[in-house]
Design a protein around this motif. Sequence first.
Motif, PDB file in Angstrom:
ATOM      1  N   PRO A  77       0.805  -1.226   0.000  1.00  0.00           N
ATOM      2  CA  PRO A  77       0.000   0.000   0.000  1.00  0.00           C
ATOM      3  C   PRO A  77       0.841   1.281   0.000  1.00  0.00           C
ATOM      4  CG  PRO A  77       0.080  -0.901   2.209  1.00  0.00           C
ATOM      5  CD  PRO A  77       0.838  -1.860   1.337  1.00  0.00           C
ATOM      6  N   ARG A  78       2.145   1.141   0.041  1.00  0.00           N
ATOM      7  CA  ARG A  78       3.021   2.302   0.199  1.00  0.00           C
ATOM      8  C   ARG A  78       3.886   2.586  -1.027  1.00  0.00           C
ATOM      9  NH1 ARG A  78       2.790  -0.629   4.899  1.00  0.00           N
ATOM     10  NH2 ARG A  78       2.245   0.542   6.800  1.00  0.00           N
ATOM     11  N   MET A  79       3.920   1.671  -1.981  1.00  0.00           N
ATOM     12  CA  MET A  79       4.835   1.813  -3.118  1.00  0.00           C
ATOM     13  C   MET A  79       4.119   1.475  -4.410  1.00  0.00           C
ATOM     14  SD  MET A  79       8.347  -0.313  -3.830  1.00  0.00           S
ATOM     15  CE  MET A  79       9.215  -0.174  -5.396  1.00  0.00           C
ATOM     16  N   ASN A  80       4.449   2.191  -5.449  1.00  0.00           N
ATOM     17  CA  ASN A  80       3.918   1.908  -6.782  1.00  0.00           C
ATOM     18  C   ASN A  80       4.787   0.831  -7.425  1.00  0.00           C
ATOM     19  OD1 ASN A  80       2.981   1.886  -9.398  1.00  0.00           O
ATOM     20  ND2 ASN A  80       2.997   4.098  -9.654  1.00  0.00           N
ATOM     21  N   TYR A  81       4.201  -0.374  -7.622  1.00  0.00           N
ATOM     22  CA  TYR A  81       5.006  -1.470  -8.162  1.00  0.00           C
ATOM     23  C   TYR A  81       5.414  -1.243  -9.611  1.00  0.00           C
ATOM     24  CZ  TYR A  81       0.314  -2.983  -9.602  1.00  0.00           C
ATOM     25  OH  TYR A  81      -0.964  -3.024 -10.111  1.00  0.00           O
ATOM     26  N   ALA A  82       4.907  -0.196 -10.243  1.00  0.00           N
ATOM     27  CA  ALA A  82       5.311   0.098 -11.621  1.00  0.00           C
ATOM     28  C   ALA A  82       6.800   0.448 -11.720  1.00  0.00           C
ATOM     29  CB  ALA A  82       4.477   1.247 -12.191  1.00  0.00           C
ATOM     30  N   TRP A  83       7.433   0.759 -10.579  1.00  0.00           N
ATOM     31  CA  TRP A  83       8.876   1.005 -10.604  1.00  0.00           C
ATOM     32  C   TRP A  83       9.625  -0.223 -11.125  1.00  0.00           C
ATOM     33  CZ3 TRP A  83      11.161   5.563 -10.186  1.00  0.00           C
ATOM     34  CH2 TRP A  83      10.520   6.596  -9.488  1.00  0.00           C
ATOM     35  N   PHE A  84       9.097  -1.415 -10.855  1.00  0.00           N
ATOM     36  CA  PHE A  84       9.792  -2.636 -11.266  1.00  0.00           C
ATOM     37  C   PHE A  84       9.699  -2.875 -12.768  1.00  0.00           C
ATOM     38  CE2 PHE A  84       8.723  -3.505  -6.786  1.00  0.00           C
ATOM     39  CZ  PHE A  84       9.991  -3.785  -6.304  1.00  0.00           C
ATOM     40  N   PHE A  85       8.815  -2.155 -13.456  1.00  0.00           N
ATOM     41  CA  PHE A  85       8.679  -2.348 -14.891  1.00  0.00           C
ATOM     42  C   PHE A  85       9.761  -1.597 -15.664  1.00  0.00           C
ATOM     43  CE2 PHE A  85       3.852  -2.596 -13.954  1.00  0.00           C
ATOM     44  CZ  PHE A  85       4.030  -3.840 -13.375  1.00  0.00           C
ATOM     45  N   HIS A  86      10.342  -0.568 -15.065  1.00  0.00           N
ATOM     46  CA  HIS A  86      11.453   0.184 -15.678  1.00  0.00           C
ATOM     47  C   HIS A  86      11.083   0.738 -17.051  1.00  0.00           C
ATOM     48  CE1 HIS A  86      14.364  -0.984 -12.588  1.00  0.00           C
ATOM     49  NE2 HIS A  86      13.874  -2.203 -12.663  1.00  0.00           N
ATOM     50  N   ARG A  87       9.864   1.217 -17.217  1.00  0.00           N
ATOM     51  CA  ARG A  87       9.481   1.701 -18.546  1.00  0.00           C
ATOM     52  C   ARG A  87       8.975   3.134 -18.554  1.00  0.00           C
ATOM     53  NH1 ARG A  87       4.286   1.838 -20.221  1.00  0.00           N
ATOM     54  NH2 ARG A  87       5.039   1.523 -22.333  1.00  0.00           N
ATOM     55  N   THR A  88       8.989   3.809 -17.408  1.00  0.00           N
ATOM     56  CA  THR A  88       8.521   5.196 -17.349  1.00  0.00           C
ATOM     57  C   THR A  88       9.477   6.020 -16.501  1.00  0.00           C
ATOM     58  OG1 THR A  88       7.091   4.548 -15.504  1.00  0.00           O
ATOM     59  CG2 THR A  88       6.076   4.683 -17.679  1.00  0.00           C
ATOM     60  N   SER A  89       9.406   7.319 -16.679  1.00  0.00           N
ATOM     61  CA  SER A  89      10.232   8.221 -15.884  1.00  0.00           C
ATOM     62  C   SER A  89       9.597   8.428 -14.514  1.00  0.00           C
ATOM     63  CB  SER A  89      10.370   9.568 -16.598  1.00  0.00           C
ATOM     64  OG  SER A  89       9.101  10.218 -16.667  1.00  0.00           O
ATOM     65  N   ALA A  90      10.356   9.049 -13.623  1.00  0.00           N
ATOM     66  CA  ALA A  90       9.850   9.302 -12.276  1.00  0.00           C
ATOM     67  C   ALA A  90       8.624  10.212 -12.315  1.00  0.00           C
ATOM     68  CB  ALA A  90      10.951   9.923 -11.413  1.00  0.00           C
ATOM     69  N   GLU A  91       8.652  11.232 -13.148  1.00  0.00           N
ATOM     70  CA  GLU A  91       7.532  12.168 -13.212  1.00  0.00           C
ATOM     71  C   GLU A  91       6.256  11.484 -13.693  1.00  0.00           C
ATOM     72  OE1 GLU A  91       8.431  15.732 -15.311  1.00  0.00           O
ATOM     73  OE2 GLU A  91      10.397  15.980 -14.378  1.00  0.00           O
TER      74      GLU A  91
END
Length: 393
Positions: A257-271
């Motif tokens: 509930p605290r983190m966006n798992y999309a970080w693991f996809f490595h396909r978008t920028s931080a913004e």
Amino acid sequence: MGHTVNSCKRCSALSGFRRDGIAQQTLPTRSLGQAQAPPDGTAAAQAGRTARSVKERDAFFDNAKYLAIVLVAMGHAWEPLRDESRAVTALYMVVYAFHMPAFIVISGYFSRNFDASPGRIKRLVTGVAVPYIVFEVAYTFFTRWTDNEPERKISLLDPLYLTWFLAALFIWRLTTPFWRTVRWPLPLALGVAMLATLSPSMGKDLDLQRALQFLPYFVLGLVLKPEHFTMVRRREVRMLAVPVFLCAVVVAYWAVPRMNYAWFFHRTSAEELAAPAWYGPLMTLVLFGCSTVLVACFLSLVPRRGMWFTALGAGTLYGYLLHGFVIQAANHWHWSQIDWVHEPLGKIAATLVAGAVVTLLCTPPVQRMFRFAMEPKMDWAFRRDPAEAARSR
């Protein structure tokens, strides 16, 4: 196994490696003894040349690739079940933290000798570029039906669904001579990945954002040596691997509930992930550290000897690319809307079915059926290598 092309493009998928086209995973040719070879032209000489040309596959890497592709398929099975289950989402996050990095590290390791010679360029084209084009077109036509988008156009610059890996691998392998030349390849690759997270306007051409953010894992594979894989297979490492994975699951459960798992996809920028820009470089380093540890733990648990599934490791590219059609068809028929699937036993069944399907797609009969697309000969399209012609004479 449940998400549309548009949603699946937000996640990383697995892939497999073929002998020449994607990851040359063979050991040095075995010695045939010290006896002097018979004169050329004799049957014994021809037999000796044939034997010397046979290369021995390493069961460890075939096992690793097969187990990783099974995790890829299982991750797809968990896709439509995440939102309703914190436990499933935690497992999903842990698997996505290491299964693609593991494939990419292995791919980099077996790309160390890529030197842009004519023979290697030919294998790169026939083993990566041609399958990319074939499956990009095939997925476009297939998803016109599954996603009810009859007007979807073919775009070879915007990888569709699972084909992003082939586009990225083509780029990585072409740049291998550069990474083998510079003094500090891994820090430089990490710097490139960190800068990529600061570039929201990079665009979708060849899914370059993902290619750059996953680049450090490929470069890590390039700099690894056989003794590094021997180290991770030590008994002490295997004993630590299980508690490390258990800790990773606990941390992931806390982070759901605290983190966006999309970080693991490595396909978008931080913004694009609604985070401050400086999060991107920081998360690149954090995720690289976590993923590297989990990859080491995963490899430490991979059997070193031949197993019943070892031979399937040579067909993981087939399983990777073909299982996408099964997923899309299942989505079209709304498999995830069946009530019993959302029960604990239903989730387990969906996981096992996903593993069984991708296993079937890695088998030799399937390989023979689709070899025309995965491993085309295409001798007619290339000039003959002068060195090869001289050897044949």
